[in-house]
Design a protein around this motif. Structure first.
Motif, PDB file in Angstrom:
ATOM      1  N   THR A   1       0.823  -1.206   0.000  1.00  0.00           N
ATOM      2  CA  THR A   1       0.000   0.000   0.000  1.00  0.00           C
ATOM      3  C   THR A   1       0.856   1.255   0.000  1.00  0.00           C
ATOM      4  OG1 THR A   1      -0.099  -0.024   2.407  1.00  0.00           O
ATOM      5  CG2 THR A   1      -1.888  -1.135   1.214  1.00  0.00           C
ATOM      6  N   HIS A   2       2.117   1.121   0.308  1.00  0.00           N
ATOM      7  CA  HIS A   2       3.035   2.266   0.359  1.00  0.00           C
ATOM      8  C   HIS A   2       4.021   2.152  -0.799  1.00  0.00           C
ATOM      9  CE1 HIS A   2       6.467   4.684   1.624  1.00  0.00           C
ATOM     10  NE2 HIS A   2       5.611   5.370   2.355  1.00  0.00           N
ATOM     11  N   THR A   3       3.955   3.097  -1.712  1.00  0.00           N
ATOM     12  CA  THR A   3       4.893   3.086  -2.838  1.00  0.00           C
ATOM     13  C   THR A   3       6.011   4.064  -2.581  1.00  0.00           C
ATOM     14  OG1 THR A   3       3.610   4.761  -4.005  1.00  0.00           O
ATOM     15  CG2 THR A   3       3.091   2.458  -4.489  1.00  0.00           C
ATOM     16  N   PRO A   4       7.237   3.766  -3.026  1.00  0.00           N
ATOM     17  CA  PRO A   4       8.368   4.650  -2.768  1.00  0.00           C
ATOM     18  C   PRO A   4       8.260   6.002  -3.455  1.00  0.00           C
ATOM     19  CG  PRO A   4       9.127   2.507  -3.537  1.00  0.00           C
ATOM     20  CD  PRO A   4       7.650   2.515  -3.640  1.00  0.00           C
ATOM     21  N   GLY A   5       7.414   6.119  -4.472  1.00  0.00           N
ATOM     22  CA  GLY A   5       7.323   7.372  -5.210  1.00  0.00           C
ATOM     23  C   GLY A   5       6.419   8.408  -4.571  1.00  0.00           C
TER      24      GLY A   5
ATOM     25  N   ARG B   1      13.733   8.125   5.530  1.00  0.00           N
ATOM     26  CA  ARG B   1      13.024   7.612   6.691  1.00  0.00           C
ATOM     27  C   ARG B   1      11.602   7.170   6.323  1.00  0.00           C
ATOM     28  NH1 ARG B   1      14.690  12.054  11.240  1.00  0.00           N
ATOM     29  NH2 ARG B   1      16.810  11.295  11.577  1.00  0.00           N
ATOM     30  N   ALA B   2      10.950   7.929   5.433  1.00  0.00           N
ATOM     31  CA  ALA B   2       9.598   7.573   5.010  1.00  0.00           C
ATOM     32  C   ALA B   2       9.594   6.288   4.196  1.00  0.00           C
ATOM     33  CB  ALA B   2       8.974   8.709   4.202  1.00  0.00           C
ATOM     34  N   ASN B   3      10.597   6.113   3.362  1.00  0.00           N
ATOM     35  CA  ASN B   3      10.689   4.896   2.540  1.00  0.00           C
ATOM     36  C   ASN B   3      11.040   3.679   3.380  1.00  0.00           C
ATOM     37  OD1 ASN B   3       9.963   6.162   0.186  1.00  0.00           O
ATOM     38  ND2 ASN B   3      12.074   6.493  -0.477  1.00  0.00           N
ATOM     39  N   ARG B   4      11.810   3.915   4.452  1.00  0.00           N
ATOM     40  CA  ARG B   4      12.220   2.829   5.330  1.00  0.00           C
ATOM     41  C   ARG B   4      11.052   2.392   6.229  1.00  0.00           C
ATOM     42  NH1 ARG B   4      17.290   4.451   8.424  1.00  0.00           N
ATOM     43  NH2 ARG B   4      15.752   5.912   9.219  1.00  0.00           N
ATOM     44  N   GLY B   5      10.131   3.336   6.428  1.00  0.00           N
ATOM     45  CA  GLY B   5       8.969   2.994   7.241  1.00  0.00           C
ATOM     46  C   GLY B   5       9.076   3.421   8.677  1.00  0.00           C
TER      47      GLY B   5
ATOM     48  N   LEU C   1      18.084  20.417   1.039  1.00  0.00           N
ATOM     49  CA  LEU C   1      18.222  19.165   0.293  1.00  0.00           C
ATOM     50  C   LEU C   1      18.560  17.995   1.209  1.00  0.00           C
ATOM     51  CD1 LEU C   1      20.093  20.275  -2.925  1.00  0.00           C
ATOM     52  CD2 LEU C   1      17.813  19.293  -2.763  1.00  0.00           C
ATOM     53  N   ILE C   2      19.490  18.201   2.119  1.00  0.00           N
ATOM     54  CA  ILE C   2      19.880  17.125   3.030  1.00  0.00           C
ATOM     55  C   ILE C   2      18.705  16.726   3.919  1.00  0.00           C
ATOM     56  CG2 ILE C   2      21.331  16.585   5.030  1.00  0.00           C
ATOM     57  CD1 ILE C   2      23.557  18.196   3.639  1.00  0.00           C
ATOM     58  N   MET C   3      17.974  17.715   4.447  1.00  0.00           N
ATOM     59  CA  MET C   3      16.831  17.404   5.303  1.00  0.00           C
ATOM     60  C   MET C   3      15.746  16.662   4.528  1.00  0.00           C
ATOM     61  SD  MET C   3      16.449  20.644   7.922  1.00  0.00           S
ATOM     62  CE  MET C   3      15.406  21.496   6.808  1.00  0.00           C
ATOM     63  N   SER C   4      15.508  17.039   3.280  1.00  0.00           N
ATOM     64  CA  SER C   4      14.473  16.348   2.509  1.00  0.00           C
ATOM     65  C   SER C   4      14.910  14.930   2.140  1.00  0.00           C
ATOM     66  CB  SER C   4      14.103  17.146   1.266  1.00  0.00           C
ATOM     67  OG  SER C   4      15.157  17.154   0.345  1.00  0.00           O
ATOM     68  N   PHE C   5      16.200  14.736   1.828  1.00  0.00           N
ATOM     69  CA  PHE C   5      16.686  13.385   1.533  1.00  0.00           C
ATOM     70  C   PHE C   5      16.581  12.480   2.763  1.00  0.00           C
ATOM     71  CE2 PHE C   5      19.584  14.995  -2.069  1.00  0.00           C
ATOM     72  CZ  PHE C   5      18.562  14.836  -2.986  1.00  0.00           C
ATOM     73  N   VAL C   6      16.930  13.001   3.925  1.00  0.00           N
ATOM     74  CA  VAL C   6      16.849  12.215   5.152  1.00  0.00           C
ATOM     75  C   VAL C   6      15.394  11.886   5.456  1.00  0.00           C
ATOM     76  CG1 VAL C   6      17.147  12.357   7.657  1.00  0.00           C
ATOM     77  CG2 VAL C   6      18.999  13.036   6.138  1.00  0.00           C
TER      78      VAL C   6
END
Length: 88
Positions: A3-7, A83-87, A74-79
């Protein structure tokens, strides 16, 4: 099926928006100061006194600070995205 897509987009936080607009504002200020120096020197103004040294410092320092702010965004958004992709 997951239900969670990486995009999926992560919501933009207030601090990200503030840092991005501060960066943009510093770049615009630097460009305005650069044109002020060009116009002032073309009109024969004395660049050694008054507010001109401060304007010259802004032209040198503001783009560097703006770059650092954008790098932080950029660094904060990548982190946050990692974290969101990792769950977690």
């Amino acid at each position: 099926m997951s239900t969670h897509t990486p995009g999926e987009d992560v919501p933009v936080r207030r601090i990200d928006r503030i840092l991005a607009f501060m960066s943009l504002g510093l770049l615009v200020l630097s460009i305005v100061c650069f044109f002020a120096i060009m116009i002032g020197s073309a009109s024969g103004a004395d660049m050694s006194g008054g507010v001109w040294p401060l304007i010259g410092v802004v032209v040198y320092i503001a783009p560097i600070v703006a770059f650092a702010l954008m790098l932080a965004v950029l660094i904060m958004s990548f982190v946050r995205r990692a974290r969101a992709n990792r769950g977690g």
